[in-house]
Design a protein around this motif. Structure first.
Motif, PDB file in Angstrom:
ATOM      1  N   ASN A  81       0.827  -1.201   0.000  1.00 59.94           N
ATOM      2  CA  ASN A  81       0.000   0.000   0.000  1.00 59.94           C
ATOM      3  C   ASN A  81       0.862   1.251   0.000  1.00 59.94           C
ATOM      4  OD1 ASN A  81      -2.734  -0.951   0.029  1.00 59.94           O
ATOM      5  ND2 ASN A  81      -2.304  -1.768   2.070  1.00 59.94           N
ATOM      6  N   ASN A  82       0.386   2.272  -0.681  1.00 60.49           N
ATOM      7  CA  ASN A  82       1.015   3.592  -0.699  1.00 60.49           C
ATOM      8  C   ASN A  82       2.484   3.543  -1.116  1.00 60.49           C
ATOM      9  OD1 ASN A  82      -1.391   4.833   0.208  1.00 60.49           O
ATOM     10  ND2 ASN A  82      -0.912   4.185   2.283  1.00 60.49           N
ATOM     11  N   PRO A  92       1.204   6.966  -4.378  1.00 64.15           N
ATOM     12  CA  PRO A  92      -0.251   6.837  -4.480  1.00 64.15           C
ATOM     13  C   PRO A  92      -0.743   5.496  -5.034  1.00 64.15           C
ATOM     14  CG  PRO A  92       0.563   7.991  -6.393  1.00 64.15           C
ATOM     15  CD  PRO A  92       1.761   7.689  -5.522  1.00 64.15           C
TER      16      PRO A  92
END
Length: 137
Positions: A81-82, A92
């Motif tokens: 994630n991220n 993102p």
């Protein structure tokens, strides 16, 4: 000198009326707004193209990391994630990796890498699939 000719110019030399000026300004405004609208779509399309390129590069990078593992039995599902377009934290993107055994044996693994942009422009998932036997094969 004839005062009638000074005060009464010919009909073709009277200048523009207010109506003619308003029509010309309206046509000019419509043209300018059209150019601005086209510019918006061009910039938006370029931004979407850049996002897709980053997603595809990240998916290829992750896929190569999985394919280059020496033992395909050690491959597991994972989610990042991220991450940014290089796979580093703070970006993102979300990366989902699914590893399956399509033939029931231990010789190969089916790898699916899906990269999704979280928020902002873009966000259409990009998916790559590959069959690997490990060691880059």
């Amino acid at each position: 000198m004839n005062t009638e000719s000074v005060n009464n110019r010919g009909k073709g030399q009277q200048g523009f009326t207010l109506l003619e000026v308003m029509i010309a300004v309206s046509i000019l405004t419509i043209g300018i707004l059209s150019v601005v609208g086209i510019q918006y779509h061009i910039v938006n399309g370029n931004t979407n193209g850049n996002v897709v390129t980053h997603q595809l590069n990240l998916a290829q990078r992750i896929m190569e990391q999985y394919k280059n593992q020496s033992n395909p039995n050690s491959l597991n599902n994972s989610t990042l994630n991220n991450v940014d377009e290089t796979g580093q934290p703070g970006g993102p993107y979300r990366v989902d990796v699914v590893v399956s055994n399509p033939m029931g044996g231990t010789a190969s693994r089916f790898i699916t890498v899906t990269v999704t942009r979280l928020g902002g422009i873009g966000g259409h998932p990009i998916t790559l699939r590959s069959l690997t036997q490990g060691n880059g094969v």
